[in-house]
Design a protein around this motif. Structure first.
Motif, mmCIF file in Angstrom:
data_model
loop_
_atom_site.group_PDB
_atom_site.id
_atom_site.type_symbol
_atom_site.label_atom_id
_atom_site.label_comp_id
_atom_site.label_asym_id
_atom_site.label_seq_id
_atom_site.Cartn_x
_atom_site.Cartn_y
_atom_site.Cartn_z
ATOM 1 N N GLY A 111 -13.392 -1.247 5.940
ATOM 2 C CA GLY A 111 -14.121 -2.489 5.754
ATOM 3 C C GLY A 111 -13.506 -3.392 4.713
ATOM 4 O O GLY A 111 -14.097 -4.362 4.292
ATOM 5 N N GLY A 112 -12.277 -3.067 4.285
ATOM 6 C CA GLY A 112 -11.588 -3.872 3.268
ATOM 7 C C GLY A 112 -10.690 -4.908 3.882
ATOM 8 O O GLY A 112 -10.384 -4.876 5.062
ATOM 9 N N ALA A 113 -10.301 -5.830 3.073
ATOM 10 C CA ALA A 113 -9.341 -6.866 3.507
ATOM 11 C C ALA A 113 -7.948 -6.417 3.165
ATOM 12 O O ALA A 113 -7.726 -5.765 2.151
ATOM 13 N N ALA A 114 -6.982 -6.759 4.003
ATOM 14 C CA ALA A 114 -5.597 -6.363 3.778
ATOM 15 C C ALA A 114 -4.960 -7.136 2.661
ATOM 16 O O ALA A 114 -5.329 -8.144 2.238
ATOM 17 N N ALA B 79 -1.778 1.179 8.942
ATOM 18 C CA ALA B 79 -2.321 0.807 7.634
ATOM 19 C C ALA B 79 -3.401 -0.249 7.797
ATOM 20 O O ALA B 79 -4.469 -0.171 7.170
ATOM 21 N N ALA B 80 -3.155 -1.231 8.661
ATOM 22 C CA ALA B 80 -4.145 -2.283 8.898
ATOM 23 C C ALA B 80 -5.406 -1.712 9.536
ATOM 24 O O ALA B 80 -6.526 -2.073 9.155
ATOM 25 N N LYS B 81 -5.237 -0.814 10.496
ATOM 26 C CA LYS B 81 -6.398 -0.184 11.130
ATOM 27 C C LYS B 81 -7.210 0.610 10.113
ATOM 28 O O LYS B 81 -8.435 0.565 10.134
ATOM 29 N N ALA B 82 -6.539 1.321 9.201
ATOM 30 C CA ALA B 82 -7.232 2.093 8.165
ATOM 31 C C ALA B 82 -8.015 1.174 7.241
ATOM 32 O O ALA B 82 -9.146 1.483 6.851
ATOM 33 N N GLU B 83 -7.419 0.031 6.895
ATOM 34 C CA GLU B 83 -8.118 -0.950 6.047
ATOM 35 C C GLU B 83 -9.344 -1.515 6.748
ATOM 36 O O GLU B 83 -10.398 -1.658 6.151
ATOM 37 N N ASN C 191 0.864 -1.172 0.000
ATOM 38 C CA ASN C 191 0.000 0.000 0.000
ATOM 39 C C ASN C 191 0.906 1.230 0.000
ATOM 40 O O ASN C 191 1.524 1.551 1.015
ATOM 41 N N ILE C 192 1.005 1.929 -1.110
ATOM 42 C CA ILE C 192 1.961 3.035 -1.239
ATOM 43 C C ILE C 192 1.630 4.232 -0.350
ATOM 44 O O ILE C 192 2.487 5.055 -0.082
ATOM 45 N N ARG C 193 0.421 4.319 0.136
ATOM 46 C CA ARG C 193 0.075 5.430 1.026
ATOM 47 C C ARG C 193 0.772 5.319 2.365
ATOM 48 O O ARG C 193 0.858 6.291 3.106
ATOM 49 N N TYR C 194 1.288 4.156 2.699
ATOM 50 C CA TYR C 194 1.925 3.944 3.989
ATOM 51 C C TYR C 194 3.396 3.579 3.843
ATOM 52 O O TYR C 194 3.949 2.874 4.652
ATOM 53 N N SER C 195 4.019 4.059 2.782
ATOM 54 C CA SER C 195 5.438 3.772 2.566
ATOM 55 C C SER C 195 6.290 4.810 3.298
ATOM 56 O O SER C 195 5.799 5.818 3.786
ATOM 57 N N ILE C 196 7.581 4.558 3.341
ATOM 58 C CA ILE C 196 8.510 5.475 4.003
ATOM 59 C C ILE C 196 8.847 6.614 3.038
ATOM 60 O O ILE C 196 9.006 6.411 1.837
ATOM 61 N N SER C 197 8.948 7.810 3.560
ATOM 62 C CA SER C 197 9.251 8.977 2.728
ATOM 63 C C SER C 197 10.758 9.156 2.590
ATOM 64 O O SER C 197 11.543 8.583 3.355
ATOM 65 N N GLY D 294 8.375 0.902 11.142
ATOM 66 C CA GLY D 294 7.679 0.064 10.169
ATOM 67 C C GLY D 294 6.502 -0.671 10.796
ATOM 68 O O GLY D 294 5.437 -0.797 10.193
ATOM 69 N N TYR D 295 6.685 -1.122 12.026
ATOM 70 C CA TYR D 295 5.603 -1.803 12.743
ATOM 71 C C TYR D 295 4.421 -0.848 12.939
ATOM 72 O O TYR D 295 3.275 -1.198 12.666
#
Length: 72
Positions: free
Chosen positions: A69-72, A61-65, A18-24, A54-55
């Motif tokens: 209501g989506g699956a990771a 990211a998992a909480k946002a998913e 998920n690129i929205r949660y990558s490192i800058s 990273g954790y």
């Protein structure tokens, strides 16, 4: 380090990042600067901090998913 790289490669064979949660770039620069420090232990602390970072990013990211209501 090779085992870590292979572990990551295996993970991404079946999972899309998920690129929205990558490192800058700024975050990478901060880690690199810590490693270049004169204190030999700063590099170890930087690795530990990067792992925890990273954790936390993965957790968020998992909480946002889950919230969407989506699956990771």
């Amino acid at each position: 380090m090779e085992k870590i790289k292979k572990y990551i490669e295996r993970f991404f064979k079946s999972t899309k990042m998920n690129i929205r949660y990558s490192i800058s770039l700024e975050e990478c620069k901060a880690i690199a600067e810590s490693i270049r420090s004169k204190d030999e232990f700063d590099g170890l602390f930087a690795v530990g901090d990067a792992f925890e970072f990273g954790y936390v990013k993965g957790y968020r990211a998992a909480k946002a998913e889950m919230k969407k209501g989506g699956a990771a």
